[in-house]
Design a protein around this motif. Structure first.
Motif, mmCIF file in Angstrom:
data_model
loop_
_atom_site.group_PDB
_atom_site.id
_atom_site.type_symbol
_atom_site.label_atom_id
_atom_site.label_comp_id
_atom_site.label_asym_id
_atom_site.label_seq_id
_atom_site.Cartn_x
_atom_site.Cartn_y
_atom_site.Cartn_z
ATOM 1 N N GLU A 264 2.266 -14.083 -2.451
ATOM 2 C CA GLU A 264 1.824 -15.177 -1.853
ATOM 3 C C GLU A 264 2.050 -16.371 -2.478
ATOM 4 O O GLU A 264 2.411 -17.397 -1.934
ATOM 5 C CB GLU A 264 0.224 -15.113 -1.631
ATOM 6 C CG GLU A 264 -0.237 -14.216 -0.457
ATOM 7 C CD GLU A 264 -0.097 -14.558 0.916
ATOM 8 O OE1 GLU A 264 0.413 -15.726 1.077
ATOM 9 O OE2 GLU A 264 -0.056 -13.800 1.745
ATOM 10 N N SER B 297 -0.528 -8.642 -3.380
ATOM 11 C CA SER B 297 -0.286 -9.632 -2.372
ATOM 12 C C SER B 297 -0.363 -11.099 -2.971
ATOM 13 O O SER B 297 0.156 -12.121 -2.773
ATOM 14 C CB SER B 297 -1.469 -9.503 -1.129
ATOM 15 O OG SER B 297 -2.809 -9.750 -1.956
ATOM 16 N N GLY B 298 -1.202 -11.118 -4.369
ATOM 17 C CA GLY B 298 -1.196 -12.580 -4.920
ATOM 18 C C GLY B 298 -0.071 -12.935 -5.388
ATOM 19 O O GLY B 298 0.261 -14.282 -5.154
ATOM 20 N N VAL C 106 2.367 -4.424 -0.415
ATOM 21 C CA VAL C 106 1.026 -4.279 -0.634
ATOM 22 C C VAL C 106 0.686 -2.980 -0.076
ATOM 23 O O VAL C 106 -0.421 -2.341 -0.909
ATOM 24 C CB VAL C 106 0.150 -5.329 0.494
ATOM 25 C CG1 VAL C 106 -1.021 -5.160 0.542
ATOM 26 C CG2 VAL C 106 0.651 -6.783 -0.231
ATOM 27 N N ARG D 297 -1.242 0.069 -2.678
ATOM 28 C CA ARG D 297 -2.470 0.571 -2.272
ATOM 29 C C ARG D 297 -2.385 2.156 -2.373
ATOM 30 O O ARG D 297 -3.241 2.730 -2.963
ATOM 31 C CB ARG D 297 -2.920 0.036 -0.693
ATOM 32 C CG ARG D 297 -4.417 0.842 -0.339
ATOM 33 C CD ARG D 297 -4.504 0.586 0.966
ATOM 34 N NE ARG D 297 -3.866 1.254 1.869
ATOM 35 C CZ ARG D 297 -3.987 2.568 2.132
ATOM 36 N NH1 ARG D 297 -5.074 3.201 1.757
ATOM 37 N NH2 ARG D 297 -3.164 3.170 3.002
ATOM 38 N N ALA E 241 -4.968 -6.667 -4.226
ATOM 39 C CA ALA E 241 -4.966 -8.104 -4.177
ATOM 40 C C ALA E 241 -3.847 -8.547 -5.291
ATOM 41 O O ALA E 241 -3.389 -9.764 -5.299
ATOM 42 C CB ALA E 241 -6.458 -8.138 -4.931
ATOM 43 N N GLU E 242 -3.498 -7.628 -6.170
ATOM 44 C CA GLU E 242 -2.374 -8.140 -7.126
ATOM 45 C C GLU E 242 -1.291 -8.051 -6.456
ATOM 46 O O GLU E 242 -0.212 -9.080 -6.769
ATOM 47 C CB GLU E 242 -2.587 -6.912 -8.252
ATOM 48 C CG GLU E 242 -3.715 -6.968 -9.538
ATOM 49 C CD GLU E 242 -3.874 -8.227 -10.269
ATOM 50 O OE1 GLU E 242 -2.673 -8.813 -10.257
ATOM 51 O OE2 GLU E 242 -4.830 -8.614 -10.799
ATOM 52 N N ALA F 271 -8.174 -1.625 -3.893
ATOM 53 C CA ALA F 271 -8.381 -2.772 -3.511
ATOM 54 C C ALA F 271 -7.961 -3.784 -4.503
ATOM 55 O O ALA F 271 -7.422 -4.862 -4.107
ATOM 56 C CB ALA F 271 -10.028 -3.323 -3.407
ATOM 57 N N ARG F 272 -8.138 -3.618 -5.837
ATOM 58 C CA ARG F 272 -7.776 -4.748 -6.954
ATOM 59 C C ARG F 272 -6.127 -4.381 -6.719
ATOM 60 O O ARG F 272 -5.436 -5.506 -6.810
ATOM 61 C CB ARG F 272 -8.090 -4.173 -8.223
ATOM 62 C CG ARG F 272 -9.119 -4.975 -8.916
ATOM 63 C CD ARG F 272 -9.680 -4.453 -9.959
ATOM 64 N NE ARG F 272 -8.722 -4.142 -11.331
ATOM 65 C CZ ARG F 272 -8.637 -3.270 -12.039
ATOM 66 N NH1 ARG F 272 -9.577 -2.123 -11.920
ATOM 67 N NH2 ARG F 272 -7.699 -3.128 -12.871
#
Length: 229
Positions: free
Chosen positions: A216, A212-213, A104, A108, A209-210, A205-206
């Motif tokens: 997860e 970590s998504g 992550v 970033r 999110a990508e 930010a995107r």
């Protein structure tokens, strides 16, 4: 085997250095048994006690594993990898949790620090990864998926983060191999096009999110299949 006769000063440190280099260069693969103390002593021109001390030091740092009555095996390719492997053990859930922490932040940083040349290479790697997925080539998929994630972290230009991630390479490949069967059989869709697009658009930010998504999702699947006892 490219081992040379050592000088007489600092013999243990010299042997440690030569064995470390041989492991790092892949002369002995992870999981492979190295030559016996007697064979190493003869090759290096030192006593068996010197070899024994060097092996003990490398076992302590996590590169080697001494199995009584069986021999000494390569456990990791670097001290960083050895330390992380001791921390994570063999639990897939723990490896995925560590990957999430590193990847992550790597994503970033990559979104703000990557170069155009690196973006082009990322695009190539993702195309190779997706081609292997379409062809259901498991071995190639594991290799290219691991290489893609490693290069994302590299694009962040944080040397320590890259070193930590490379140190986890064996565990990362194992986690990809363990979680990719459903992806190859198209039972679950885990693509990285969104991550690549976020990095291309310099949108941290995107990218977070990508990155970590999908991790997860893998963690949720692993926890549902292997609940804590």
């Amino acid at each position: 085997m490219p081992l040379a006769t050592t000088r007489r000063a600092g013999l243990v440190d010299q042997v440690i250095g030569q064995l470390r280099d041989a492991i790092g260069q892949g002369d002995w693969a992870v999981g492979e048994r190295i030559p016996t103390e007697a064979a190493l002593a003869e090759t290096l021109g030192v006593g068996r006690n010197t070899v024994r001390e060097a092996v003990r030091a490398l076992a302590h740092s996590g590169l080697l594993e001494v199995r009584q009555g069986d021999g000494t095996y390569v456990r990791a390719t670097s001290e960083v990898s050895g330390a992380i492997r001791r921390l994570c053990g063999s639990e897939l859930r723990e490896v995925l949790q560590v990957r999430r922490s590193l990847e992550v932040e790597g994503a970033r940083l990559a979104a703000t620090e990557r170069t155009e040349e690196e973006l082009a290479r990322l695009t190539e790697l993702l195309a190779e990864r997706d081609r292997a997925q379409q062809e259901k080539n498991h071995e190639e998929f594991v290799r290219t998926d691991t290489e893609f994630h490693t290069y994302v972290v590299h694009c962040g230009h944080n040397g320590l983060l890259s070193e930590l991630y490379r140190g986890l390479s064996e565990a990362i490949s194992a986690s990809v191999a363990a979680t990719s069967h459903d992806t190859l059989e198209e039972k679950v869709e885990i693509g990285h096009g969104g991550l690549l697009a976020a990095i291309a658009d310099r949108d941290p930010a995107r990218a977070v999110a990508e990155a970590s998504g999908f991790l997860e999702l893998l963690l949720l699947r692993e926890e549902s299949e292997s609940p804590r006892r």
